[in-house]
Design a protein around this motif. Structure first.
Motif, mmCIF file in Angstrom:
data_model
loop_
_atom_site.group_PDB
_atom_site.id
_atom_site.type_symbol
_atom_site.label_atom_id
_atom_site.label_comp_id
_atom_site.label_asym_id
_atom_site.label_seq_id
_atom_site.Cartn_x
_atom_site.Cartn_y
_atom_site.Cartn_z
ATOM 1 N N ASP A 170 -23.710 -24.809 -19.206
ATOM 2 C CA ASP A 170 -23.825 -26.244 -18.958
ATOM 3 C C ASP A 170 -23.628 -26.544 -17.474
ATOM 4 N N LEU A 171 -22.707 -25.840 -16.853
ATOM 5 C CA LEU A 171 -22.448 -25.995 -15.422
ATOM 6 C C LEU A 171 -23.702 -25.706 -14.610
ATOM 7 N N TYR A 230 -21.963 -30.792 -11.373
ATOM 8 C CA TYR A 230 -20.817 -29.891 -11.232
ATOM 9 C C TYR A 230 -20.329 -29.852 -9.786
ATOM 10 N N TYR A 231 -21.251 -29.710 -8.844
ATOM 11 C CA TYR A 231 -20.845 -29.633 -7.443
ATOM 12 C C TYR A 231 -20.124 -30.903 -6.996
ATOM 13 N N PRO A 239 -15.976 -22.458 -14.779
ATOM 14 C CA PRO A 239 -16.232 -22.714 -16.204
ATOM 15 C C PRO A 239 -15.039 -23.319 -16.946
ATOM 16 N N LEU A 240 -13.824 -22.884 -16.611
ATOM 17 C CA LEU A 240 -12.650 -23.447 -17.281
ATOM 18 C C LEU A 240 -12.500 -24.927 -16.964
ATOM 19 N N ILE A 292 -16.359 -20.676 -25.637
ATOM 20 C CA ILE A 292 -16.193 -21.946 -24.925
ATOM 21 C C ILE A 292 -16.592 -21.797 -23.463
ATOM 22 N N LEU A 293 -16.116 -20.732 -22.807
ATOM 23 C CA LEU A 293 -16.408 -20.541 -21.389
ATOM 24 C C LEU A 293 -17.872 -20.185 -21.147
ATOM 25 N N THR A 294 -18.490 -19.502 -22.101
ATOM 26 C CA THR A 294 -19.927 -19.232 -21.982
ATOM 27 C C THR A 294 -20.724 -20.525 -22.063
ATOM 28 N N GLU A 295 -20.367 -21.383 -23.021
ATOM 29 C CA GLU A 295 -21.039 -22.676 -23.138
ATOM 30 C C GLU A 295 -20.856 -23.497 -21.863
#
Length: 350
Positions: free
Chosen positions: A278-279, A286-287, A77-78, A271-274
Protein backbone atom coordinates in the motif's frame (compact mmCIF):
# COMPACT_ATOMS: atom_id res chain seq x y z
CA UNK A 1 17.24 28.37 7.82
CA UNK A 2 15.53 25.08 8.39
CA UNK A 3 16.13 23.77 11.88
CA UNK A 4 17.65 20.36 12.40
CA UNK A 5 14.90 17.73 12.44
CA UNK A 6 14.39 15.56 15.47
CA UNK A 7 14.92 12.43 13.34
CA UNK A 8 15.90 9.13 14.84
CA UNK A 9 18.12 10.45 17.56
CA UNK A 10 15.74 12.41 19.79
CA UNK A 11 15.96 11.66 23.49
CA UNK A 12 12.93 11.95 25.69
CA UNK A 13 11.95 11.28 29.26
CA UNK A 14 11.28 7.71 30.26
CA UNK A 15 7.66 7.00 31.08
CA UNK A 16 8.24 3.42 32.11
CA UNK A 17 8.02 2.96 35.86
CA UNK A 18 10.82 0.41 36.29
CA UNK A 19 14.53 1.17 36.29
CA UNK A 20 17.38 -1.04 35.20
CA UNK A 21 20.52 -1.58 37.24
CA UNK A 22 23.72 0.11 36.16
CA UNK A 23 25.40 -3.24 35.55
CA UNK A 24 22.65 -4.44 33.21
CA UNK A 25 22.67 -1.14 31.35
CA UNK A 26 26.43 -1.28 30.83
CA UNK A 27 26.29 -4.83 29.47
CA UNK A 28 23.45 -4.13 27.08
CA UNK A 29 24.76 -0.80 25.86
CA UNK A 30 27.54 -2.58 24.03
CA UNK A 31 28.89 -0.37 21.26
CA UNK A 32 27.70 2.74 23.09
CA UNK A 33 29.40 5.00 25.57
CA UNK A 34 30.37 3.54 28.92
CA UNK A 35 28.26 3.79 32.06
CA UNK A 36 29.38 5.47 35.23
CA UNK A 37 28.49 4.20 38.66
CA UNK A 38 24.95 5.14 39.62
CA UNK A 39 24.00 6.38 36.17
CA UNK A 40 21.75 4.64 33.66
CA UNK A 41 21.26 6.97 30.73
CA UNK A 42 19.16 4.55 28.73
CA UNK A 43 16.56 4.28 31.47
CA UNK A 44 15.84 7.96 30.88
CA UNK A 45 15.64 7.80 27.10
CA UNK A 46 12.45 5.93 26.41
CA UNK A 47 9.15 7.53 25.47
CA UNK A 48 5.93 5.58 25.43
CA UNK A 49 3.71 6.91 22.66
CA UNK A 50 -0.03 6.69 23.34
CA UNK A 51 0.63 4.10 26.02
CA UNK A 52 -1.24 3.34 29.20
CA UNK A 53 1.75 2.52 31.39
CA UNK A 54 -0.08 0.01 33.54
CA UNK A 55 -1.24 -1.92 30.50
CA UNK A 56 2.13 -1.65 28.74
CA UNK A 57 4.04 -3.01 31.70
CA UNK A 58 1.64 -5.86 32.25
CA UNK A 59 2.02 -9.36 30.91
CA UNK A 60 -1.50 -9.43 29.54
CA UNK A 61 -1.31 -11.35 26.28
CA UNK A 62 -4.17 -9.29 24.86
CA UNK A 63 -1.78 -6.33 24.79
CA UNK A 64 0.91 -6.18 22.11
CA UNK A 65 3.84 -3.97 23.14
CA UNK A 66 5.91 -2.66 20.22
CA UNK A 67 9.13 -0.68 20.51
CA UNK A 68 10.73 1.22 17.66
CA UNK A 69 13.70 3.47 16.99
CA UNK A 70 12.61 6.67 15.35
CA UNK A 71 10.61 9.84 15.46
CA UNK A 72 7.32 10.70 17.16
CA UNK A 73 5.66 7.94 15.13
CA UNK A 74 7.18 4.91 13.41
CA UNK A 75 7.86 5.14 9.67
CA UNK A 76 8.23 2.50 6.96
CA UNK A 77 5.75 -0.39 6.67
CA UNK A 78 5.14 -0.50 10.43
CA UNK A 79 4.35 3.19 10.61
CA UNK A 80 2.18 3.04 7.52
CA UNK A 81 0.26 0.05 8.89
CA UNK A 82 -0.41 2.08 12.03
CA UNK A 83 -1.31 5.23 10.12
CA UNK A 84 -3.72 3.50 7.71
CA UNK A 85 -5.42 1.43 10.40
CA UNK A 86 -4.21 -1.88 8.96
CA UNK A 87 -2.39 -2.74 12.18
CA UNK A 88 -5.34 -2.18 14.51
CA UNK A 89 -7.80 -3.91 12.20
CA UNK A 90 -5.82 -7.09 11.70
CA UNK A 91 -4.38 -7.41 15.21
CA UNK A 92 -7.82 -7.03 16.74
CA UNK A 93 -8.90 -9.94 14.58
CA UNK A 94 -5.96 -11.85 16.07
CA UNK A 95 -7.22 -11.16 19.59
CA UNK A 96 -5.12 -8.14 20.65
CA UNK A 97 -7.30 -5.61 22.42
CA UNK A 98 -4.49 -3.12 23.01
CA UNK A 99 -1.48 -2.13 20.91
CA UNK A 100 1.10 0.10 22.56
CA UNK A 101 4.14 1.83 21.06
CA UNK A 102 7.32 2.95 22.80
CA UNK A 103 9.87 5.17 21.08
CA UNK A 104 13.63 4.80 21.66
CA UNK A 105 16.55 7.00 20.61
CA UNK A 106 18.66 4.03 19.50
CA UNK A 107 18.79 0.26 19.26
CA UNK A 108 20.75 -0.52 22.45
CA UNK A 109 18.11 1.24 24.53
CA UNK A 110 15.37 -0.76 22.82
CA UNK A 111 17.38 -3.91 23.55
CA UNK A 112 17.23 -3.12 27.26
CA UNK A 113 13.45 -2.98 27.19
CA UNK A 114 13.26 -6.30 25.34
CA UNK A 115 15.51 -7.98 27.90
CA UNK A 116 13.57 -6.44 30.79
CA UNK A 117 10.33 -7.89 29.44
CA UNK A 118 8.78 -4.48 28.71
CA UNK A 119 8.37 -5.18 24.99
CA UNK A 120 7.14 -8.05 22.86
CA UNK A 121 8.28 -6.78 19.46
CA UNK A 122 11.08 -4.44 18.42
CA UNK A 123 11.72 -2.56 15.18
CA UNK A 124 15.40 -1.58 15.01
CA UNK A 125 18.59 -1.67 13.00
CA UNK A 126 20.65 -4.74 12.23
CA UNK A 127 23.67 -4.01 14.43
CA UNK A 128 21.96 -3.77 17.84
CA UNK A 129 19.63 -6.66 16.98
CA UNK A 130 22.57 -8.91 16.09
CA UNK A 131 24.59 -7.86 19.14
CA UNK A 132 21.69 -8.75 21.43
CA UNK A 133 21.13 -12.14 19.84
CA UNK A 134 24.88 -12.87 19.94
CA UNK A 135 24.81 -12.36 23.71
CA UNK A 136 22.41 -15.28 23.98
CA UNK A 137 19.26 -13.24 24.44
CA UNK A 138 16.19 -15.11 23.24
CA UNK A 139 14.86 -13.13 20.30
CA UNK A 140 13.68 -14.26 16.89
CA UNK A 141 13.94 -12.44 13.60
CA UNK A 142 10.50 -11.89 12.08
CA UNK A 143 11.28 -9.68 9.13
CA UNK A 144 13.64 -7.44 7.21
CA UNK A 145 11.60 -4.32 6.54
CA UNK A 146 14.25 -2.33 4.65
CA UNK A 147 17.66 -3.17 3.18
CA UNK A 148 20.54 -1.27 1.58
CA UNK A 149 19.93 1.62 3.95
CA UNK A 150 22.60 4.22 3.23
CA UNK A 151 24.97 5.64 5.83
CA UNK A 152 26.96 8.80 5.14
CA UNK A 153 30.28 10.25 6.29
CA UNK A 154 29.90 14.02 6.44
CA UNK A 155 32.75 16.42 7.27
CA UNK A 156 32.80 19.80 8.93
CA UNK A 157 32.94 22.81 6.65
CA UNK A 158 36.45 23.91 5.69
CA UNK A 159 37.75 20.58 6.93
CA UNK A 160 38.79 17.24 5.49
CA UNK A 161 37.70 16.28 1.99
CA UNK A 162 38.98 12.70 1.95
CA UNK A 163 39.46 9.77 4.30
CA UNK A 164 43.21 10.26 4.26
CA UNK A 165 42.79 13.79 5.60
CA UNK A 166 40.92 12.45 8.64
CA UNK A 167 44.03 10.78 10.05
CA UNK A 168 44.75 11.97 13.54
CA UNK A 169 41.29 13.48 13.94
CA UNK A 170 38.07 12.70 15.77
CA UNK A 171 35.08 11.11 14.01
CA UNK A 172 31.74 10.76 15.74
CA UNK A 173 28.76 8.50 15.20
CA UNK A 174 25.81 7.11 17.12
CA UNK A 175 27.42 4.00 18.52
CA UNK A 176 25.50 0.76 18.38
CA UNK A 177 23.85 1.75 15.10
CA UNK A 178 24.21 0.64 11.49
CA UNK A 179 26.09 3.90 10.90
CA UNK A 180 28.64 2.80 13.50
CA UNK A 181 29.08 -0.55 11.77
CA UNK A 182 29.52 1.30 8.43
CA UNK A 183 32.15 3.60 9.90
CA UNK A 184 34.12 0.73 11.42
CA UNK A 185 33.99 -1.16 8.14
CA UNK A 186 35.01 1.92 6.17
CA UNK A 187 38.00 2.67 8.41
CA UNK A 188 39.11 -0.96 8.28
CA UNK A 189 38.77 -0.99 4.49
CA UNK A 190 40.85 2.20 4.22
CA UNK A 191 43.37 0.84 6.76
CA UNK A 192 43.17 3.93 8.95
CA UNK A 193 41.22 2.50 11.91
CA UNK A 194 44.19 3.05 14.24
CA UNK A 195 44.75 6.58 12.98
CA UNK A 196 41.43 8.13 14.02
CA UNK A 197 39.43 8.39 17.24
CA UNK A 198 35.80 7.28 17.07
CA UNK A 199 33.49 8.82 19.66
CA UNK A 200 29.79 8.47 20.47
CA UNK A 201 27.44 11.32 19.55
CA UNK A 202 23.68 11.23 19.09
CA UNK A 203 22.35 12.36 15.72
CA UNK A 204 20.54 15.32 17.27
CA UNK A 205 23.90 16.77 18.29
CA UNK A 206 25.72 16.12 15.01
CA UNK A 207 25.06 19.37 13.15
CA UNK A 208 26.04 21.58 16.08
CA UNK A 209 29.18 19.54 16.74
CA UNK A 210 30.27 19.86 13.11
CA UNK A 211 29.55 23.58 13.12
CA UNK A 212 31.65 24.09 16.25
CA UNK A 213 34.42 21.91 14.88
CA UNK A 214 34.20 19.53 17.85
CA UNK A 215 34.56 16.63 15.43
CA UNK A 216 36.13 16.41 12.01
CA UNK A 217 33.40 14.21 10.56
CA UNK A 218 30.20 12.40 11.46
CA UNK A 219 28.94 9.02 10.22
CA UNK A 220 25.23 9.51 9.97
CA UNK A 221 21.91 8.08 8.86
CA UNK A 222 20.20 7.85 5.50
CA UNK A 223 18.15 11.01 6.03
CA UNK A 224 20.48 13.21 8.08
CA UNK A 225 23.30 12.73 5.55
CA UNK A 226 21.45 14.33 2.60
CA UNK A 227 20.06 16.99 4.93
CA UNK A 228 23.55 18.00 6.11
CA UNK A 229 24.73 18.00 2.51
CA UNK A 230 21.91 20.41 1.64
CA UNK A 231 23.18 22.66 4.45
CA UNK A 232 26.64 22.88 2.89
CA UNK A 233 28.48 20.16 4.79
CA UNK A 234 30.73 18.16 2.44
CA UNK A 235 30.12 14.44 2.01
CA UNK A 236 33.32 12.39 2.15
CA UNK A 237 31.80 8.96 1.61
CA UNK A 238 28.63 6.88 1.61
CA UNK A 239 27.94 3.21 2.21
CA UNK A 240 26.45 3.02 -1.28
CA UNK A 241 30.05 3.07 -2.54
CA UNK A 242 31.01 -0.06 -0.62
CA UNK A 243 29.62 -3.55 -0.98
CA UNK A 244 28.20 -4.85 2.26
CA UNK A 245 28.41 -1.66 4.34
CA UNK A 246 24.81 -0.49 4.04
CA UNK A 247 22.27 -1.38 6.68
CA UNK A 248 19.07 -3.35 7.15
CA UNK A 249 16.07 -2.63 9.34
CA UNK A 250 14.61 -5.56 11.25
CA UNK A 251 11.62 -6.64 13.28
CA UNK A 252 12.33 -9.04 16.14
CA UNK A 253 10.21 -10.58 18.87
CA UNK A 254 10.99 -12.24 22.17
CA UNK A 255 10.80 -16.02 22.31
CA UNK A 256 8.73 -15.82 25.51
CA UNK A 257 6.07 -13.83 23.66
CA UNK A 258 6.12 -16.13 20.64
CA UNK A 259 5.73 -19.17 22.89
CA UNK A 260 2.33 -17.75 23.83
CA UNK A 261 1.51 -16.54 20.31
CA UNK A 262 2.96 -19.11 17.86
CA UNK A 263 0.85 -17.81 14.96
CA UNK A 264 1.89 -14.21 15.49
CA UNK A 265 4.82 -14.10 13.00
CA UNK A 266 2.66 -15.09 10.04
CA UNK A 267 -0.12 -12.67 11.02
CA UNK A 268 2.27 -9.79 11.65
CA UNK A 269 4.21 -10.40 8.45
CA UNK A 270 0.97 -10.42 6.47
CA UNK A 271 0.16 -7.00 7.96
CA UNK A 272 3.57 -5.56 7.06
CA UNK A 273 3.41 -7.02 3.55
CA UNK A 274 0.03 -5.38 3.00
CA UNK A 275 1.38 -2.10 4.37
CA UNK A 276 4.51 -2.26 2.17
CA UNK A 277 2.41 -2.77 -0.95
CA UNK A 278 0.00 0.00 0.00
CA UNK A 279 2.91 2.32 0.79
CA UNK A 280 4.36 1.80 -2.68
CA UNK A 281 1.00 2.17 -4.37
CA UNK A 282 0.45 5.49 -2.58
CA UNK A 283 4.02 6.75 -2.55
CA UNK A 284 3.29 10.48 -2.61
CA UNK A 285 0.90 10.17 0.32
CA UNK A 286 3.47 8.08 2.17
CA UNK A 287 6.30 10.53 1.53
CA UNK A 288 4.14 13.36 2.86
CA UNK A 289 3.53 11.33 6.01
CA UNK A 290 7.21 10.44 6.42
CA UNK A 291 8.27 14.07 5.95
CA UNK A 292 5.66 15.27 8.44
CA UNK A 293 6.80 12.78 11.07
CA UNK A 294 10.55 13.27 10.72
CA UNK A 295 10.46 17.03 9.96
CA UNK A 296 12.77 16.61 6.97
CA UNK A 297 11.93 18.22 3.60
CA UNK A 298 10.12 15.81 1.32
CA UNK A 299 12.91 15.89 -1.29
CA UNK A 300 15.34 14.67 1.39
CA UNK A 301 12.96 11.84 2.30
CA UNK A 302 12.66 10.74 -1.32
CA UNK A 303 16.45 10.57 -1.61
CA UNK A 304 16.98 8.79 1.71
CA UNK A 305 14.04 6.38 1.53
CA UNK A 306 13.82 4.92 -1.99
CA UNK A 307 10.88 2.55 -2.19
CA UNK A 308 12.97 -0.19 -3.80
CA UNK A 309 14.56 -0.68 -0.37
CA UNK A 310 11.22 -1.63 1.18
CA UNK A 311 10.66 -5.37 1.29
CA UNK A 312 7.30 -6.90 0.47
CA UNK A 313 8.46 -10.29 1.74
CA UNK A 314 9.78 -11.18 5.20
CA UNK A 315 13.28 -12.26 4.22
CA UNK A 316 14.38 -10.92 0.81
CA UNK A 317 17.48 -12.66 -0.56
CA UNK A 318 19.48 -9.46 -0.95
CA UNK A 319 18.59 -8.35 2.56
CA UNK A 320 19.56 -11.70 4.08
CA UNK A 321 22.90 -11.60 2.29
CA UNK A 322 23.60 -8.12 3.61
CA UNK A 323 22.54 -9.15 7.11
CA UNK A 324 24.85 -12.16 7.03
CA UNK A 325 27.77 -9.92 6.09
CA UNK A 326 26.99 -7.53 8.92
CA UNK A 327 26.83 -10.39 11.41
CA UNK A 328 30.12 -11.84 10.26
CA UNK A 329 31.84 -8.46 10.49
CA UNK A 330 30.55 -7.82 14.00
CA UNK A 331 31.71 -11.27 15.10
CA UNK A 332 35.14 -10.82 13.50
CA UNK A 333 35.60 -7.50 15.32
CA UNK A 334 34.54 -8.96 18.65
CA UNK A 335 31.54 -6.65 18.78
CA UNK A 336 29.12 -9.57 18.61
CA UNK A 337 30.15 -11.98 21.35
CA UNK A 338 29.28 -15.20 19.55
CA UNK A 339 28.35 -16.42 16.11
CA UNK A 340 25.01 -17.92 15.21
CA UNK A 341 23.13 -19.08 12.15
CA UNK A 342 20.63 -16.66 10.66
CA UNK A 343 18.51 -19.66 9.70
CA UNK A 344 18.22 -20.52 13.41
CA UNK A 345 17.37 -16.94 14.34
CA UNK A 346 14.79 -16.29 11.63
CA UNK A 347 11.21 -17.51 11.97
CA UNK A 348 10.41 -19.99 9.24
CA UNK A 349 7.35 -19.27 7.17
CA UNK A 350 4.63 -21.90 7.44
Amino acid sequence: MLSLPVGTGSISKNKFTSRFSTSVACVLLLLTTGCSQGETKSAQSVEAVNVNNTVAASNNISTLRIGYVGSSEPTGPLGWAKKKGILDRELQKAGFKNITFARFPNGPDLNEALVAGQLDVGSLGDTPAIVLRARGQETRLLRITQFNTTAWLVAKKNGARSLAELKGQKIATQKGSYMHRYLLGLLAEAKIAKDVKVVHLMTTEAKAALERGDVAAYATSSDLGPYLKSQGFPVIDSSANHKGLSGTSLVVATESFLAKQPDFPQKFNAILTEAAKDLKANSEEYYQYHAQITKYPIDIIKVSFPLKQISEEPLPVEGVKLLEGTKNFLVSQGLAKSNFQLTDWAIKEK
